[in-house]
Design an enzyme around this catalytic site. Structure first.
Site, PDB file in Angstrom:
ATOM      1  N   ASN A 136       0.823  -1.199   0.000  1.00 28.94           N
ATOM      2  CA  ASN A 136       0.000   0.000   0.000  1.00 28.94           C
ATOM      3  C   ASN A 136       0.862   1.256   0.000  1.00 28.94           C
ATOM      4  O   ASN A 136       0.385   2.355   0.260  1.00 28.94           O
ATOM      5  CB  ASN A 136      -0.912  -0.014   1.228  1.00 28.94           C
ATOM      6  CG  ASN A 136      -2.270   0.541   0.872  1.00 28.94           C
ATOM      7  OD1 ASN A 136      -2.405   1.299  -0.083  1.00 28.94           O
ATOM      8  ND2 ASN A 136      -3.266   0.183   1.644  1.00 28.94           N
ATOM      9  N   GLU A 173     -22.499   9.137   5.040  1.00 25.47           N
ATOM     10  CA  GLU A 173     -21.389   8.518   5.787  1.00 25.47           C
ATOM     11  C   GLU A 173     -20.753   9.403   6.853  1.00 25.47           C
ATOM     12  O   GLU A 173     -19.590   9.196   7.228  1.00 25.47           O
ATOM     13  CB  GLU A 173     -20.318   7.981   4.818  1.00 25.47           C
ATOM     14  CG  GLU A 173     -20.876   6.964   3.828  1.00 25.47           C
ATOM     15  CD  GLU A 173     -19.823   6.382   2.880  1.00 25.47           C
ATOM     16  OE1 GLU A 173     -18.649   6.343   3.236  1.00 25.47           O
ATOM     17  OE2 GLU A 173     -20.219   5.966   1.777  1.00 25.47           O
ATOM     18  N   ASP A 204     -19.237  -1.412  -1.524  1.00 24.30           N
ATOM     19  CA  ASP A 204     -18.028  -0.875  -2.155  1.00 24.30           C
ATOM     20  C   ASP A 204     -16.925  -1.913  -2.224  1.00 24.30           C
ATOM     21  O   ASP A 204     -16.594  -2.542  -1.217  1.00 24.30           O
ATOM     22  CB  ASP A 204     -17.515   0.326  -1.349  1.00 24.30           C
ATOM     23  CG  ASP A 204     -18.430   1.532  -1.474  1.00 24.30           C
ATOM     24  OD1 ASP A 204     -19.024   1.707  -2.553  1.00 24.30           O
ATOM     25  OD2 ASP A 204     -18.533   2.302  -0.496  1.00 24.30           O
ATOM     26  N   CYS A 238     -12.700   2.064  -7.349  1.00 23.39           N
ATOM     27  CA  CYS A 238     -11.870   3.208  -7.756  1.00 23.39           C
ATOM     28  C   CYS A 238     -10.657   2.682  -8.531  1.00 23.39           C
ATOM     29  O   CYS A 238     -10.302   1.528  -8.419  1.00 23.39           O
ATOM     30  CB  CYS A 238     -11.316   4.005  -6.602  1.00 23.39           C
ATOM     31  SG  CYS A 238     -12.089   3.842  -5.038  1.00 23.39           S
ATOM     32  N   HIS A 247     -11.326  14.111  -7.334  1.00 24.03           N
ATOM     33  CA  HIS A 247      -9.982  14.338  -6.800  1.00 24.03           C
ATOM     34  C   HIS A 247      -9.489  15.738  -7.094  1.00 24.03           C
ATOM     35  O   HIS A 247      -8.462  16.158  -6.592  1.00 24.03           O
ATOM     36  CB  HIS A 247      -9.006  13.301  -7.368  1.00 24.03           C
ATOM     37  CG  HIS A 247      -9.493  11.894  -7.169  1.00 24.03           C
ATOM     38  ND1 HIS A 247     -10.322  11.280  -8.067  1.00 24.03           N
ATOM     39  CD2 HIS A 247      -9.308  11.031  -6.149  1.00 24.03           C
ATOM     40  CE1 HIS A 247     -10.616  10.072  -7.616  1.00 24.03           C
ATOM     41  NE2 HIS A 247     -10.020   9.900  -6.459  1.00 24.03           N
TER      42      HIS A 247
HETATM   43  N1  GLN Z   1     -18.702   4.859  -0.322  1.00 27.81           N
HETATM   44  C1  GLN Z   1     -17.384   5.363  -0.177  1.00 27.81           C
HETATM   45  C2  GLN Z   1     -17.389   6.888  -0.190  1.00 27.81           C
HETATM   46  O1  GLN Z   1     -18.154   7.458  -0.869  1.00 27.81           O
HETATM   47  C3  GLN Z   1     -16.475   4.874  -1.277  1.00 27.81           C
HETATM   48  C4  GLN Z   1     -15.084   5.394  -1.128  1.00 27.81           C
HETATM   49  C5  GLN Z   1     -14.080   4.804  -2.101  1.00 27.81           C
HETATM   50  O2  GLN Z   1     -14.433   4.272  -3.112  1.00 27.81           O
HETATM   51  N2  GLN Z   1     -12.814   4.908  -1.815  1.00 27.81           N
HETATM   52  O3  GLN Z   1     -16.600   7.515   0.475  1.00 27.81           O
HETATM   53 ZN    ZN Z   2     -13.926   5.208  -5.128  1.00 27.20          ZN
END
Ligand code: GLN
Ligand code: ZN
Length: 763
Positions: free
Chosen positions: A126, A493, A608, A652, A703
């Site tokens: 990572n 979230e 996800d 992603c 981003h």
């Molecule tokens: N559900 C997550 C968010 O929206 C997904 C984040 C991600 O894909 N890294 O933050």
């Molecule tokens: Zn993502």
């Protein structure tokens, strides 16, 4: 006598001192001189921490990234920073992150800003490195200053130093030819600079240099194999001894090559390539050193010292002075010091070893080999007891979980009907327009959210107060989404600090460190949760939050979960069972949550799998096996629902042209992916593969702070519609909006919704 050494030490500092020093400098709060002093102090401390070893690594410290350090040593800077003046460390930060410190950017006025270098993952870790940028015209010119300075420091402090550099073939392999030219054509230009560097080190009295060549554990074409022969024949003429270091995997068909290269020593990752030790001993010429990586440099478990000694003692007898021992790879990938963990559950803690403890284990092994096991009898007994306790602990072994795992059958991952049958039922229930709009899950993590979380953590806010604060945030994001006119809503979230930690904290079988930071890139660190035992879910984790969010709106609200593969890939995982087994356990636990959400009336559930691609093995020949269990884990999690329940997944960075069949195999009703930056290039995969279900190619690059225009979004979706039937397209950003500000999100989503409406009108 066996020699002990280390391939690299975590540079960030036990308390992330380097992170804070860097960020303070970048913000203009402290001068460059102070940053340099703090760097030197960390190096000194880290060498002291390693003073038990016969050889300490030098040059493993980097202010940002070791690959970027190597680029500077090779005088290989992207053209765009050539015009800058000032300190070379400022230029280094410009390449790394587009700019240096506030103060240093006074030069920006005379020489302009720059684009940051591309970053990518270091093998299957990572950690992210800055990709060297090559072209047919690339030239190299030695700048040994950094390495020689650090060498001088180490020796002045009385350490026996072994400089560490990235080998020429791996360096080329890790870079990118921006003009698509042949990188290997640069080798003849590169080798003289390496030779000069080695000569400079020899001049400064260096005996051994560690040359990292980890791409030897990947599949190499005949040309790249030949490059190894050419490179090391050229470098063999120097005066220093070379220790060729390989790690992260087996050598397989590169094994004979690695054994015959004209170097003085070879390091083998005896954790991942234990099976190759015998073959290497057989093929390695008798005058070579063999360094064995016998302590796992990638995880946080104590080593079973007695069982290592069982196989290592005969090897030591056979090799004598030729045997060196070390961790399997640089300790960059583990936290520094377990002793800082005061809050960690004592039982779990007794099973762990961080970098310092790992070096202690190495020393014990060396003593046992040099003087017999009796010399460290007491320490070995303590180690054996910890290993035995862990193995037998009821916290690790949960018979109910094992029984559930044994009962997994393919049917568990199978939806009742195929997508075509499900789609009609879902459409009837959800009643969505064409080009439905949605977001990926998170909304901005505002300072109010962080503030409430901190007060909750330190006791200033009670549970009810915290819950109310989070509900207020959820309500805010529901209101915003309604007024934006989005079609499928999310709760935002707010209550989640991190998409993996949030679930780990609620699952049995997980533990959390306080200071277990590992560098991810530059000053950024992650603190992976520790998956230590069989996984189970004591109670529902997200249902109340989602029910609350749904109660605020008549639009469909997505249930939002992190999938098993992503939870696994972003954790420190068990070494006592295959990754696949841990993944299936996670899959069963998250499946229960999916079914509970469905029971609570949630009609759309997103799971996800942001990190699915990250778990791909280094060798392509091993991909399918991984994809098979990863996809099956997802299917077990997702596919127990009724036809009417719509399953979404999100990924992603999914360059997934090469894994598209597996993605389709997940059988999610809707997948949202990152594509906006690559101008829908990602959709090339759909030319040769008929993706059967619905898809939301991200149309807003979250981003970047830039606001996408309505026209741009329309154009991207039209491009997607050339590949995928319009009736199966969704309109959404390309990832969660957590890191953005509401001021950016609102205009961007306004344009996104307007674009969808325009497409509907013209359909
Ligand atoms: N559900 C997550 C968010 O929206 C997904 C984040 C991600 O894909 N890294 O933050
Ligand atoms: Zn993502």
């Amino acid at each position: 006598m066996v020699t002990t050494h280390n391939l690299g030490f975590p540079r960030i500092g036990a308390m992330r001192e380097l992170k804070f020093a860097l960020e303070s400098y970048w913000k203009g709060e402290s001068p460059l001189e102070e940053l340099k002093l703090r760097g030197a102090a960390l190096r000194r401390r880290h060498w002291q921490d390693q003073s038990n070893l016969d050889l300490v690594p030098v040059g493993d410290f980097a202010f940002y990234d070791q690959v970027l350090d190597m680029s500077f040593t090779l005088g290989h800077l992207p053209e765009r920073v050539h015009g800058f003046h000032g300190d070379s460390l400022d230029n280094y930060f410009r390449v790394a992150r587009g700019r240096s410190a506030k103060n240093a950017e006074d030069h920006g006025a005379c020489c302009g800003g720059v684009a940051a270098g591309e970053m990518t993952k270091w093998f299957d870790t990572n950690y992210h490195y800055i990709v060297p940028e090559f072209s047919a015209n690339t030239e190299f010119k030695l700048d040994p200053a950094r390495l020689l300075e650090q060498l001088g420091e180490a020796r002045a402090q009385g350490f026996k130093a072994k400089p560490v550099i990235i080998g020429p073939v791996t360096y080329l392999a890790l870079g990118k030819a921006k003009d698509d030219s042949d990188k290997l054509a640069l080798l003849p230009r590169l080798l003289p600079v390496y030779a000069e560097l080695l000569a400079a080190l020899a001049e400064h009295g260096v005996e051994w240099v560690q040359v990292d060549e980890p791409i030897l554990v990947t599949e190499l074409s005949a040309e790249w194999q030949q490059a190894y022969v050419t490179a090391y024949q050229a470098l063999a003429r120097g005066r220093v001894k070379l220790l060729l270091a390989t790690y992260f995997g087996q050598l397989l068909d590169n094994l004979p090559l690695a054994c015959k290269l004209p170097v003085q020593g070879l390091h083998l990752d005896a954790i991942n390539a234990r099976a190759e030790v015998d073959a290497v001993i057989e093929q390695l010429p008798q005058d070579r050193v063999l360094s064995l990586g016998v302590i796992n440099g990638r995880n946080i478990w104590k080593t079973d010292l007695s069982s290592v000694l069982d196989w290592l003692e005969p090897v030591a007898k056979q090799l004598g002075e030729r045997l060196w021992i070390a961790p399997s790879c640089s300790l960059l990938h583990v936290p520094v010091d377990l002793d800082s963990e005061r809050k960690l559950d004592a039982e779990v803690r007794s099973w762990l070893a961080f970098a310092l403890q790992k070096l202690g284990e190495l020393k014990l092994l060396a003593t046992a080999l040099n003087r017999g096991r009796d010399a460290v009898k007491a320490e070995l007994a303590v180690n054996a007891a910890a290993i035995a306790e862990r193995r037998a602990s009821p916290r690790v072994n949960n018979p109910a979980v094992k029984a559930a795992l044994a009962k997994i059958s393919p049917a568990l991952g199978q939806r009742k009907n195929a997508y075509t049958a499900r789609a009609g039922k879902q459409a009837l229930l959800l009643n969505l327009p064409a080009y439905p709009t949605t977001t990926i899950g998170s909304f901005p993590q505002t300072s109010e959210i962080r503030h409430a979380r901190n007060r909750f953590k330190n006791g200033a806010l009670d549970e009810a107060g915290y819950k109310a604060a989070m509900q207020a945030e959820i309500e805010r994001s529901v209101r915003e989404q309604e007024s934006l006119g989005l079609d499928v809503l999310v709760h935002g979230e707010a209550e989640r600090n991190d998409m993996v930690e949030y679930f780990g904290e609620q699952l049995d079988g997980y533990a959390f460190s306080q200071f277990g930071w590992v560098q991810s890139y530059g000053s950024r660190c992650v603190k992976p949760p520790i998956l230590f035992g069989d996984i189970s879910r004591p109670k529902a984790m997200t249902v109340d939050w989602i029910k609350y969010a749904q109660s605020l709106t008549s639009k469909p609200m997505k249930g939002m979960l992190t999938g098993p593969v992503t939870i696994l890939n972003w954790s420190f995982v068990r070494d006592d069972q295959p990754r696949s087994v841990s993944c299936y356990q996670l899959a069963l636990a998250i499946r229960e949550e999916v079914l509970d959400l469905e029971k609570a009336g949630v009609r759309v559930i997103q799971i996800d799998e942001a990190a699915l691609r990250e778990g791909l093995p280094l060798r392509k020949s091993e991909w399918q096996e991984y994809l098979d269990w990863a996809v099956q884990s997802f299917r077990i999690t997702a596919n127990g629902v009724e036809d009417e329940t719509q399953i979404h997944t999100h990924m992603c960075y999914s360059e997934f042209n090469d894994i598209i069949a597996s993605i389709a195999g997940m059988d999610a009703d809707v997948i949202t992916i990152e594509t906006s930056r690559s101008d829908m290039e990602l959709l090339d995969a759909f030319d040769n593969f008929n993706y059967p279900n619905e898809i939301g190619p991200g149309v807003y690059d979250i981003h970047s702070p830039n606001i996408p225009t309505q026209e741009h979004i329309v154009q991207l979706i039209k491009k997607a519609a050339e590949r995928i039937p319009a009736r199966r397209l969704w309109v959404n950003p390309d990832c969660g909006l957590k890191t953005r500000q509401w001021e950016e999100v609102i205009p961007a989503l306004t344009n996104m919704v307007a674009a969808a409406r325009m497409l509907r009108a013209s359909a």
